[in-house]
Each structure stands twice: as structure tokens, then as C-alpha cells.
Enzyme design. Structure first.
Site, PDB file in Angstrom:
ATOM      1  N   SER A   1       0.809  -1.213   0.000  1.00  0.00           N
ATOM      2  CA  SER A   1       0.000   0.000   0.000  1.00  0.00           C
ATOM      3  C   SER A   1       0.844   1.265   0.000  1.00  0.00           C
ATOM      4  O   SER A   1       0.323   2.363  -0.220  1.00  0.00           O
ATOM      5  CB  SER A   1      -0.944   0.014   1.212  1.00  0.00           C
ATOM      6  OG  SER A   1      -0.209   0.044   2.416  1.00  0.00           O
TER       7      SER A   1
ATOM      8  N   LYS B   1      -6.115   4.670   8.099  1.00  0.00           N
ATOM      9  CA  LYS B   1      -4.963   5.432   7.611  1.00  0.00           C
ATOM     10  C   LYS B   1      -5.268   6.927   7.562  1.00  0.00           C
ATOM     11  O   LYS B   1      -4.457   7.755   7.994  1.00  0.00           O
ATOM     12  CB  LYS B   1      -4.563   4.914   6.228  1.00  0.00           C
ATOM     13  CG  LYS B   1      -3.971   3.516   6.248  1.00  0.00           C
ATOM     14  CD  LYS B   1      -3.684   3.001   4.847  1.00  0.00           C
ATOM     15  CE  LYS B   1      -3.084   1.602   4.898  1.00  0.00           C
ATOM     16  NZ  LYS B   1      -2.843   1.047   3.558  1.00  0.00           N
TER      17      LYS B   1
END
Length: 811
Positions: A658, A701
Site C-alpha cells: 500500500s 490510515k
């Protein structure tokens, strides 16, 4: 190229549940829901697996924790079992021919306990009747005749020998050592001195006579054991004659109740023969009180010799309705297949058929057995024992020591029992796929997989069903009623748990926990109805209880120990986002990613991988961005750089791809020498064509970076770049939505690296024009020019380093 990317509107950051679409005021108005919500596929598999009665079609219910696998499967089994047949009772009885191999008897439900009671009553009656018969005057007279006849026969032998000895001056004497002959004079035995005074002729004659008589005596005495055996046989036959009628009458009354069961009748015939053959065992032993009608039962030790006539009722289905459904919470090998216990007696361990104990397979035989996969696999030899029973379709009771041939002591070997059971194992997907791939027998024995979904579509019907489910759980748990605002908030949280605003979680255990905690906070606030604020408090408190490590992470960033910039611009530096996962809690953590480039052989060095802190997925992402650079900028020339990528201040493992887009942005910045706005953080993976791909944990996140920005002070320039394909997963906290509404925080959805680099640097990315070159001043042109310059510089350096041949080095 498409126009500039604009930040998402606040409405796109969270999908609300409109209270007006809920047609009730409180859950008190809703009826209970009886069908299972959101698990149609799993229910179809359960129905098929339970319905098909073929060997090997056992089930494995797989799915994440909290989806209700155990509850749903157990309830489904109970529903099906109610209409199923009641299986027979199971008893173990003594095998009078081979005592260490007890016989298994299967009787119709309820008749096992009846056989047990009848046999107990029979033995109790015979314990009174047989001693009475064996102590009667008639029996004593007949027994005395047998004993006297033997004594008379033995006495006649001695009298005959005495008659032969007297004329020869010899007498038969009884001594402590037995019978012996000795010479006599005047009715008294001669002493050795007197014997020596006799003439030599008399001595020799007497010695000859003594030897002949002694030999004859020994010959006659050898016949005495046979006489004793005849006496015992006659006594035993007398016992049979006296007791057979009483035993036959008692057994006949029991046999009449079981005429339709040949195995039981055969057992009763064996019991009758054994009792008649061992009638004297019913006489009271020394110190034992004789049995009398109506007397209190003796303690077990006093009745040990009658254990051989007991009926060990292993499984009793007297009160069973339908087929049995058993859940074995501790599936050890003995708890599954049964065990044989031992008794300590005089320092030794003894056992018999009465100490055989049933296992879960015995209790579930004819019905359904449910097991937990992890518990089953963590118990030594339990899984192998289960497979053995399923393959053989029979239950063989053995201990782990016997199975491994570690025990050589004599024990009982119960007769195996035919097995007809449906096994349902409940466990995780990981265990299922591990067994399916590593155990060749697993797929043959567990042919049906009931796969429980993590989530369900967030449609109108599903929302209404979810509301009824909340009402049902609330009533079942005895909670206060929920108003529609609370229900709406729970549905929204179900979307957050599902990590998708188009779905609702089926991990109903998490929702039930929130409901219970909402009830607590409503009760603390002295409210009779649970509202949205109570659910919000429960969510906040859950995060607070689990947030110690998250707070420490923010603390070290605030104090400057961990370096994160949320303002300014830097070349080759970017804020990447990762997720730290703890049990039942995850949170986002920003990390500084830096890139440096210089002349080299086309090598992009992943520092994390070199020091073995990077996982394989992370390394894959770095290799992909290397391929992207070579394909876009160096298709007709060697890639002549050496670049290093590193997660700064990372002291643990790094895995996942990611951060690959963030690493690529940092690398492009280092090559173009264009600074990246440090107000942004980036997440998303990238493919070889520069497309930004979806990642997991997008909400955590974003929230992790927002918390850092809020501590540093929101400037209105800060934000996060996420993959456009992750927009459907956004279910952000309300404080972030409010900040976005005020223009204090922005979230940009990007589809390509070009879109992202424009936002981060403020310069156009640039697309190749008709002449095959990128526009001047664009990011891509700067990168390409830098790589061309490095290639040319390498050629100037490079005699013999392979540059002239077009080698690209390692990537």
C-alpha cells in the site's frame, strides 16, 4: 489529460443512514426476526450438507469470528433434528466367554434403562432367593449326603489298609505330615531303639511289609483328588438343581420384556447359565450381612462380585426428542471416542466393562456432532481418532497409549459400535484451507463447506432486516429499547466494520457488544430508551479503552521523536500511511518515506528488504515501481540510476504494497528535483502502468494522519491521497467530516500516478506529445531528462561496465 482532481465532498466521506427511512420510533414496534440475515449461501450449504445422507458429506462451517457460525449452525441443527428419529440406547454388558471383550447392545430408546433396572432388580432378588435355597434344610441334607459319601469312601480306603496291616503287626497312623505305617507291639508303636533290638529276619520282614503297604497307601491317596472333584461336581450339580428353577423364573420375567430383541435374549441366556454355574457366589462372604428383602443396599465394595451382571448404560435416550445434537467443547481423544476408566484396589489398577464411559460420538450417534476446529486440532490425536471413526463408520474405544502401542497392560477391549453421525466442524477459513491443502483425507470426509460471509449488501431490505435483528438481539439480551436514531447509528457502524459503505457487516457479535455497551451508557444517563448518543459514546469508549498504543504513537510524533512533517515542501520525501493491527483494534500511523538517487546501473534498492525488515509483498511493490520507471522513461536506453528507498525510523517489519505509490512519488520527486508538499500523506499501491490500486484499512490510515495534523494544527492545506477505487470504503469519523466541511482537511481520490504527482508537486505530470516527448516543465519531462543525463554520464564513465551494450543492471 483529464481536468484537475478536486477533493471529495463531505457527503462522500461517510454514508449516513437516514432515520426517516426507518418506519418505527423504537425497536419495541418491531417483530423478532427468525431467519438468518445475510448468510444465504452458508444456509444453503448447511441445508444441503445436513440433508444428504451419504458417507463423507460432513460439513465445515468457515468464516471470520463474530459472524455467528456456532449459533447459526447449532440452531440449524436443532431445527432439523427435531423431526429426526430418536436413536437407540447403547449398553455394554459382560462377555461371559471372553470377559475382556464386553458386548455392545443397542436397544430402542428408553429400553436400555429398563434393561439396566430389570437386571439390578433380578440380581437383588437372587441375592435373597439363592442363599435361602442353599441354606434350606432339604439342601443341607442332600449336601451332607454328598459330603458323607465322599468321607465314607475315603474312610473305607483307610480301613482296608488298616485291616491288611494289623495281621502283620503294623498300624496306620495319622501324623502332622500325613498318614504313615509303623510296627506295633501290644498296641504301641515301636521306638527306633526297640525296632533295632528285633532279630534281623523280623526287621527285614517288617521293612518289606512297610514298603508294600506304603506304596499301596500312596496309590490310594492319589485317588483322593478325583474323589474331591466328584464331590464338588455333585455339589455343583446339586446347586444347579436347587437354583435353576429360581434363576430360570427370574430370568424369564426379564426375558419376557425383551423377546423382540435377539441380542438381549442371547445375553440373558448367558446370564442364566453363569448364575447357575456360580450360585455359591451369591452366598454371603465372611463379614457381609446377608441380603434381605427391603434392606438398604450394601456399599459398592460389598457387591463387587455382582458387577459382572450389571448393565452399563452408556447412552440413554429415554427423554430424547428427535435426533441428538451435541457440541463437544473439549474434544480430546477420550471425550470423542470414549474411555475406559480404572479403579485402584490394593495398590493396583483394575477395570471392567462397567467403567466404560461414552464419548461425544456415542452421544451424538444417530444425530449431529458439532466441534470447534481449533480446539479439535490442538488436542493430541483427537483429529486422527475422529477421522478413523468416520472412515470405519464405527466407534472403537481406545486410549492414546493403546493407539500408539505404548501401553501393554491388559485392559478391556469394548466391541466397536456402528457410527451414523453428521459432523459439523466450525472454524476459520485459514484452518479450512490448510486442512484442504495438507490433509488428503479431509476433502473425502468433509465434502461440504458452509462459507459464512463477512458482510452483506447495504440494500433497503437488508437495512429493515438489520433493524429487526437489532430488536431481536435487544429483547433476547434484556436490553432497553433502541430508538431509530440508535438503530441508524448501529447500521452506520456496521458499514464501518465492514470497511465498505455499500455493505453491512455480518459480524453480529461486534454489533451485539455495541448494543450492550449502549445500554450501559443509557442506564448510566438514566434514560429509558437507548439513543444515538449512547451508541456514539459506546464507540468512543471502545476506542479509548484500546487506544493506549495509538496515543503513544501520536505522542512520539508530537514530541519530535518520530519525524513527520505536515507543512512545507521537501524533495524526495513523502508521508506514507500504514495500519497497525492489534487484537480487536487497528489504527493508522504515518511514516516518512525518503528516496535518494545517483548514477548507477538501474538498481532501486529497497533498504527494508536488504536488512530483512521488508516482507515479500512490500518487496514486490518496489520491484513493480522499478519496472514502471524502466518502461516509461528508459525504453530505448539503459536505466542508469541507483536509488534507495527507506521507511525512516522504522524498526519493525514492513509488509504490504500500500506504500508503493508513495515510494514512487518520492522517487519521481528525487529524479525531477521537484519538492513534494508535506501537507499530504499518500496511500495506495501501483501497477506497472502507473495505475493506483485499492488498499485496505483506508479509514484507519486517513484518521491516523488526521490526528497528527490536528495535533500540529490544521492549516486547510493538509489532506490524504487515496485510490479512487477506495472511495466506496470511506466511513470516516465525524470530526474528520466536520473538518472537511470547513475546508480544514482534504481527501483526493486519484486513479493514476500522474494525477497524484500533480497534486503533490503543483506541476503538471505531462503526457507524451506527437514527437514522443513529454512537455517541457512537466514532471515526466524532468524525470526523463534526468535519466537521459545519467545514462550519458554513465557512458562517459563506462568503459567495460556494460553500459554501452544497453544492460540495465538489476531492478
Amino acid at each position: 489529460m483529464a481536468g484537475p482532481i478536486t477533493p471529495l465532498k463531505p457527503e462522500a466521506l461517510y454514508r449516513h443512514c437516514d432515520e426517516t427511512e426507518l418506519p418505527f420510533q423504537t425497536t419495541a414496534e418491531l417483530k423478532d426476526i427468525h431467519n438468518i440475515v445475510g448468510q444465504e449461501r452458508a444456509l444453503d450449504a448447511l441445508e444441503f450438507g445436513i440433508g444428504i445422507r451419504r458417507q463423507g458429506y460432513n460439513l465445515y462451517a468457515l468464516g471470520p469470528g463474530g459472524t455467528g457460525k456456532h449459533t447459526i449452525a447449532f440452531g440449524f441443527l436443532h431445527q432439523r433434528a427435531r423431526s429426526g428419529p430418536v436413536p437407540p440406547d447403547l449398553c455394554y454388558v459382560n462377555n461371559f466367554d471372553v470377559p475382556y471383550k464386553p458386548i455392545a447392545l443397542r436397544l430402542p430408546a428408553g429400553r436400555g434403562s429398563k434393561l439396566q433396572a430389570e437386571m439390578r432388580s433380578l440380581i437383588d432378588d437372587l441375592r435373597v432367593a439363592i442363599p435361602a435355597l442353599l441354606e434350606s434344610e432339604d439342601y443341607r441334607n442332600r449336601r451332607q449326603l454328598i459330603d458323607e459319601a465322599t468321607k465314607n469312601q475315603q474312610a473305607a480306603v483307610f480301613e482296608g489298609l488298616q485291616a491288611k496291616a494289623e495281621p502283620k503287626g503294623i498300624a496306620l497312623l495319622r501324623t502332622p505330615m500325613g498318614f504313615a505305617f509303623a510296627p506295633v507291639r501290644d498296641g504301641a508303636a515301636l521306638s527306633p531303639e526297640e525296632f533295632q533290638k528285633l532279630s534281623e529276619a523280623d526287621r527285614k520282614r517288617i521293612e518289606t511289609d512297610l514298603k508294600a503297604l506304603q506304596e499301596e497307601l500312596e496309590e490310594e491317596l492319589r485317588k483322593f483328588p478325583q474323589m474331591e472333584r466328584q464331590r464338588r461336581d455333585q455339589a455343583r450339580e446339586l446347586d444347579r438343581q436347587v437354583t435353576s428353577a429360581a434363576v430360570a423364573n427370574g430370568i424369564a420375567s426379564v426375558r419376557d420384556h425383551f423377546r423382540d430383541l435377539p441380542d438381549v435374549v442371547g445375553y440373558l441366556d448367558a446370564v442364566e447359565k453363569d448364575i447357575v454355574d456360580n450360585a455359591d457366589a451369591f452366598l454371603p462372604s465372611d463379614g457381609e450381612t446377608p441380603a434381605v428383602p427391603g434392606a438398604v443396599r450394601q456399599p459398592p465394595a460389598a457387591r463387587d462380585r455382582f458387577r459382572r451382571y450389571r448393565v452399563n448404560l452408556l447412552v440413554d435416550h429415554t427423554h430424547q426428542v428427535g435426533s441428538p445434537v451435541i457440541y463437544e467443547d473439549n474434544p480430546t481423544m477420550p471425550n470423542l471416542v470414549g474411555r475406559v476408566e480404572n479403579l485402584a484396589e490394593l495398590g493396583a489398577l483394575i477395570t471392567d466393562f462397567t467403567l466404560i464411559k461414552a464419548g461425544a460420538l456415542h452421544r451424538a450417534n444417530g444425530g449431529y456432532l458439532m466441534l470447534d476446529a481449533q480446539k479439535l486440532l490442538t488436542q493430541p490425536y483427537a483429529y486422527e481418532a475422529l477421522k478413523r471413526a468416520l472412515r470405519a463408520r464405527s466407534i472403537t474405544i481406545e486410549s492414546p497409549g493403546q493407539a500408539l502401542s505404548l501401553v501393554s497392560t491388559v485392559s478391556v477391549e469394548p466391541e466397536p459400535v456402528h457410527l451414523d453421525v453428521k459432523i459439523v466442524i466450525v472454524g476459520s477459513r485459514e484452518i479450512y484451507y490448510l486442512l484442504a491443502s495438507q490433509d488428503p483425507e479431509f476433502n473425502d470426509l468433509f465434502k461440504v463447506a458452509a462459507d459464512f460471509d463477512d458482510d452483506m449488501p447495504r440494500e433497503e431490505d437488508a437495512i429493515q432486516a438489520y433493524a429487526r435483528l437489532i430488536a431481536t438481539i435487544g429483547r433476547r439480551e434484556g436490553l432497553k429499547t433502541f430508538d431509530r436514531g440508535a438503530v441508524a447509528r448501529l447500521i452506520e457502524q456496521a458499514g464501518r466494520i465492514a470497511d465498505d459503505n455499500q455493505k453491512l457487516t455480518t459480524r453480529f457479535g461486534d454489533i451485539a457488544d455495541l448494543m450492550r455497551e449502549g445500554d450501559y451508557w443509557a442506564d448510566k444517563a438514566k434514560r429509558d430508551v437507548i439513543g444515538a448518543d449512547d451508541i456514539e459514546t459506546a464507540i468512543d469508549q471502545q476506542m479509548h479503552r484500546s487506544g493506549r498504543i495509538r496515543e503513544r504513537s501520536l505522542e512520539v510524533i508530537d514530541s519530535g521523536i518520530v519525524l513527520i512533517d505536515t507543512a512545507g515542501s521537501k524533495v524526495g520525501q513523502i508521508n506514507g500511511l500504514s495500519v497497525l493491527s492489534l487484537p480487536n483494534f487497528s489504527f493508522g500511523k504515518p511514516s516518512r518515506i525518503t528516496a535518494r538517487v545517483r548514477l548507477g546501473r538501474g538498481e532501486v534498492i529497497d533498504v527494508e528488504r536488504r536488512v530483512e525488515l521488508g516482507g515479500p509483498t512490500h518487496s514486490k511493490g518496489v520491484l513493480i515501481l522499478s519496472a514502471f520507471l524502466a518502461a516509461r522513461y528508459a525504453s530505448d536506453q539503459p536505466l542508469s540510476l541507483s536509488a534507495t528507498l527507506v521507511f525512516e525510523q522504522s524498526y519493525g517489519g514492513v509488509d504490504g504494497d500500500s506504500a508503493s505509490s508513495a515510494e514512487l512519488y518520492a522517487l519521481l520527486s528525487a529524479l525531477s528535483e521537484l519538492p513534494i508538499d508535506q501537507s499530504f500523506a499518500v496511500t495506495g499501491s501501483v501497477n506497472q502502468f502507473g495505475q493506483v490500486q485499492a488498499i485496505g484499512g483506508v479509514n484507519e490510515k486517513i484518521e491516523g494522519y488526521f490526528d497528527v495534523c490536528r495535533h500540529h494544527g490544521l492549516t486547510g492545506k493538509q489532506g490524504v491521497l487515496i485510490p479512487a477505487s477506495n472511495v466506496r470504503h470511506l466511513m470516516l469519523r465525524r470530526d474528520i467530516i466536520e473538518a472537511a466541511r470547513k475546508g480544514q482537511f482534504r481527501i483526493f481520490p486519484v486513479e493514476t500516478i500522474d494525477q497524484g504527482i500533480e497534486i503533490l508537486t503543483g506541476f503538471p505530470a505531462g503526457a507524451r506529445e506527437d514527437d514522443g516527448k513529454f512537455p517541457k516543465g512537466s514532471v515526466n519531462r524532468r524525470v526523463e531528462d534526468r535519466l537521459i543525463a545519467l545514462a550519458q554520464q554513465r557512458r562517459r564513465f563506462g568503459a567495460g561496465d556494460g553500459a554501452e551494450t544497453g544492460q540495465e543492471g538489476r531492478a
